[in-house]
Enzyme design. Structure first.
Site, PDB file in Angstrom:
ATOM      1  N   ALA A  66       9.243  -3.594  12.126  1.00  0.00           N
ATOM      2  CA  ALA A  66       8.411  -4.463  12.977  1.00  0.00           C
ATOM      3  C   ALA A  66       7.123  -4.813  12.246  1.00  0.00           C
ATOM      4  CB  ALA A  66       8.088  -3.734  14.272  1.00  0.00           C
ATOM      5  N   GLY A 111      12.781  -0.845  11.926  1.00  0.00           N
ATOM      6  CA  GLY A 111      13.732  -1.938  12.159  1.00  0.00           C
ATOM      7  C   GLY A 111      14.526  -2.322  10.921  1.00  0.00           C
ATOM      8  N   GLU A 114      17.323  -0.074  11.087  1.00  0.00           N
ATOM      9  CA  GLU A 114      18.142  -0.475  12.246  1.00  0.00           C
ATOM     10  C   GLU A 114      18.959  -1.729  11.961  1.00  0.00           C
ATOM     11  OE1 GLU A 114      14.703  -0.253  14.920  1.00  0.00           O
ATOM     12  OE2 GLU A 114      15.960   0.950  16.243  1.00  0.00           O
ATOM     13  N   GLU A 134       9.677   5.585  13.491  1.00  0.00           N
ATOM     14  CA  GLU A 134       8.942   5.150  14.685  1.00  0.00           C
ATOM     15  C   GLU A 134       8.152   6.248  15.377  1.00  0.00           C
ATOM     16  OE1 GLU A 134      12.021   4.290  13.926  1.00  0.00           O
ATOM     17  OE2 GLU A 134      12.355   2.158  14.304  1.00  0.00           O
TER      18      GLU A 134
HETATM   19  N1  COA Z   1       4.155  -4.735   9.186  1.00  0.00           N
HETATM   20  C1  COA Z   1       3.209  -5.551   8.688  1.00  0.00           C
HETATM   21  N2  COA Z   1       2.784  -5.476   7.421  1.00  0.00           N
HETATM   22  C2  COA Z   1       3.347  -4.539   6.641  1.00  0.00           C
HETATM   23  C3  COA Z   1       4.328  -3.664   7.102  1.00  0.00           C
HETATM   24  C4  COA Z   1       4.743  -3.779   8.441  1.00  0.00           C
HETATM   25  N3  COA Z   1       5.705  -3.022   8.977  1.00  0.00           N
HETATM   26  N4  COA Z   1       4.683  -2.829   6.103  1.00  0.00           N
HETATM   27  C5  COA Z   1       3.951  -3.205   5.041  1.00  0.00           C
HETATM   28  N5  COA Z   1       3.135  -4.228   5.362  1.00  0.00           N
HETATM   29  C6  COA Z   1       2.165  -4.917   4.513  1.00  0.00           C
HETATM   30  C7  COA Z   1       0.959  -4.040   4.225  1.00  0.00           C
HETATM   31  O1  COA Z   1       0.046  -4.063   5.299  1.00  0.00           O
HETATM   32  C8  COA Z   1       0.439  -4.685   2.979  1.00  0.00           C
HETATM   33  O2  COA Z   1      -0.276  -5.855   3.284  1.00  0.00           O
HETATM   34  P1  COA Z   1      -1.862  -5.974   2.923  1.00  0.00           P
HETATM   35  O3  COA Z   1      -1.896  -5.965   1.432  1.00  0.00           O
HETATM   36  O4  COA Z   1      -2.273  -7.245   3.550  1.00  0.00           O
HETATM   37  O5  COA Z   1      -2.489  -4.757   3.520  1.00  0.00           O
HETATM   38  C9  COA Z   1       1.705  -5.129   2.261  1.00  0.00           C
HETATM   39  O6  COA Z   1       2.729  -5.163   3.248  1.00  0.00           O
HETATM   40  C10 COA Z   1       2.129  -4.135   1.201  1.00  0.00           C
HETATM   41  O7  COA Z   1       2.208  -2.860   1.798  1.00  0.00           O
HETATM   42  P2  COA Z   1       1.449  -1.579   1.217  1.00  0.00           P
HETATM   43  O8  COA Z   1       1.304  -0.580   2.315  1.00  0.00           O
HETATM   44  O9  COA Z   1       0.220  -1.980   0.493  1.00  0.00           O
HETATM   45  O10 COA Z   1       2.539  -1.112   0.151  1.00  0.00           O
HETATM   46  P3  COA Z   1       2.981   0.372  -0.209  1.00  0.00           P
HETATM   47  O11 COA Z   1       4.009   0.214  -1.274  1.00  0.00           O
HETATM   48  O12 COA Z   1       1.816   1.232  -0.452  1.00  0.00           O
HETATM   49  O13 COA Z   1       3.695   0.932   1.136  1.00  0.00           O
HETATM   50  C11 COA Z   1       5.205   0.904   3.015  1.00  0.00           C
HETATM   51  C12 COA Z   1       4.806   0.248   1.695  1.00  0.00           C
HETATM   52  C13 COA Z   1       6.305   0.041   3.621  1.00  0.00           C
HETATM   53  C14 COA Z   1       5.736   2.310   2.758  1.00  0.00           C
HETATM   54  C15 COA Z   1       3.985   0.991   3.981  1.00  0.00           C
HETATM   55  O14 COA Z   1       3.359  -0.285   4.034  1.00  0.00           O
HETATM   56  C16 COA Z   1       4.363   1.393   5.377  1.00  0.00           C
HETATM   57  O15 COA Z   1       4.484   2.571   5.663  1.00  0.00           O
HETATM   58  N6  COA Z   1       4.549   0.398   6.265  1.00  0.00           N
HETATM   59  C17 COA Z   1       4.911   0.659   7.645  1.00  0.00           C
HETATM   60  C18 COA Z   1       6.424   0.853   7.740  1.00  0.00           C
HETATM   61  C19 COA Z   1       6.824   1.308   9.128  1.00  0.00           C
HETATM   62  O16 COA Z   1       6.371   2.321   9.637  1.00  0.00           O
HETATM   63  N7  COA Z   1       7.735   0.544   9.750  1.00  0.00           N
HETATM   64  C20 COA Z   1       8.237   0.841  11.044  1.00  0.00           C
HETATM   65  C21 COA Z   1       7.615  -0.057  12.039  1.00  0.00           C
HETATM   66  S1  COA Z   1       8.179   0.333  13.653  1.00  0.00           S
END
Ligand code: COA
Length: 260
Positions: A66, A111, A114, A134
């Site tokens: 998401a 997601g 999923e 989540e």
């Molecule tokens: N929604 C919106 N933006 C997201 C995102 C998400 N689920 N996951 C990553 N991004 C964005 C980050 O905010 C970042 O943007 P920014 O530079 O404007 O801040 C960009 O993508 C790169 O992510 P970043 O966190 O800098 O890269 P990373 O390699 O250090 O980490 C993840 C990547 C995916 C591990 C980490 O971003 C994360 O944990 N995201 C959440 C994933 C999650 O919990 N998803 C389940 C949602 S219910």
């Protein structure tokens, strides 16, 4: 179709859908959900396409789930609408009348996992990370994760992964049965295309009926499942393709199936 957030490519009976928001790790906002929904609905009735491959743009992510930036702006009722939309979309992918392969090319969290679970087959890059994270956000998987993960990997392992929100690598995904196979990142799409091409050689109506029998049969008792299989088999009997397969066998040639 919105080619900003979803790229589509069609070749030799295979459609490749690429989630195209690499700047946010291909996270799902409403716009991407709607674009994917529109494309899936279109593909259902496109008889030229036999197999669909779903992957993510860029080298880092399949989908980070998401869109958490969008989520911050949503009211409670809009969050409900989002969850309703994504759950029904992934169910429509699971119920699509043709096979869908997830080419998990990197991060697949929430997601993202999923979506992969709703696909029929998951081929996972060795540098991918998967997980139902989540509960770490004080919510639960809402697009089928609490149901499809235990059905695939077993109740105990699914509970462990969902309660802890632990991320797993490709090897572990393979070991627990989440991934069908794993392969090097630069081989991922070729591997998926190869499997898709092999599916394209099979009878389209047979593949559709096999998917139907497996999906619906598994959700019931054995005897009802066998009845579902029986009905699905009956659908293949009056087809031109079945007679073509028998003729090709007799004539020692490859069959040419028309999906009729
Ligand atoms: N929604 C919106 N933006 C997201 C995102 C998400 N689920 N996951 C990553 N991004 C964005 C980050 O905010 C970042 O943007 P920014 O530079 O404007 O801040 C960009 O993508 C790169 O992510 P970043 O966190 O800098 O890269 P990373 O390699 O250090 O980490 C993840 C990547 C995916 C591990 C980490 O971003 C994360 O944990 N995201 C959440 C994933 C999650 O919990 N998803 C389940 C949602 S219910």
């Amino acid at each position: 179709m919105n080619d900003q957030v979803l790229l589509t490519e069609e070749q030799e009976g295979i459609s490749i859908l690429t989630l195209n928001r690499p700047e946010v790790m291909n996270a799902f906002n409403f716009e991407l959900l709607r674009a994917l929904k529109e494309e899936i609905n279109r593909l259902r009735f496109n008889t030229d396409i036999r197999v669909i491959i779903i992957t993510g743009a860029g080298e880092k992510a399949f989908s980070a789930g998401a869109d958490l930036k969008e989520r911050r702006t949503l009211s409670d009722i809009q969050v409900k609408e989002y969850i309703y939309t994504i759950r029904n979309l992934f169910t429509s992918i699971e119920q699509l009348n043709k096979p869908v392969i997830a080419a998990v090319n990197g991060i697949a969290l929430g997601g993202g996992t999923e979506l992969a679970l709703a696909c029929d087959i998951r081929i996972v890059s060795t540098d991918a990370t998967m997980g139902q994270t989540e509960t770490r956000l004080a919510i639960i998987p809402g697009a089928g994760g609490t149901q499809r993960l235990p059905r695939l990997v077993g109740k105990g392992k699914a509970k462990e992964l969902i309660f802890t929100g632990r991320r797993i690598g490709a090897e572990e995904a393979l070991n627990i049965g989440l991934a069908n196979k794993i392969c090097e990142p630069d081989q991922l799409l070729a591997e998926c295309r190869q499997m898709a091409a092999m599916i394209c050689e099979a009878g389209p109506i047979a593949v559709e009926q096999a998917k139907y029998a497996i999906n619906y049969g598994l959700e019931t008792d054995l005897h009802t499942g066998l009845a579902i299989e029986s009905n699905a088999y009956w659908v293949t009997i009056p087809t031109e393709d079945r007679l073509e397969a028998l003729a090709a066998f007799r004539e020692k040639r490859k069959p040419v199936f028309k999906g009729k």
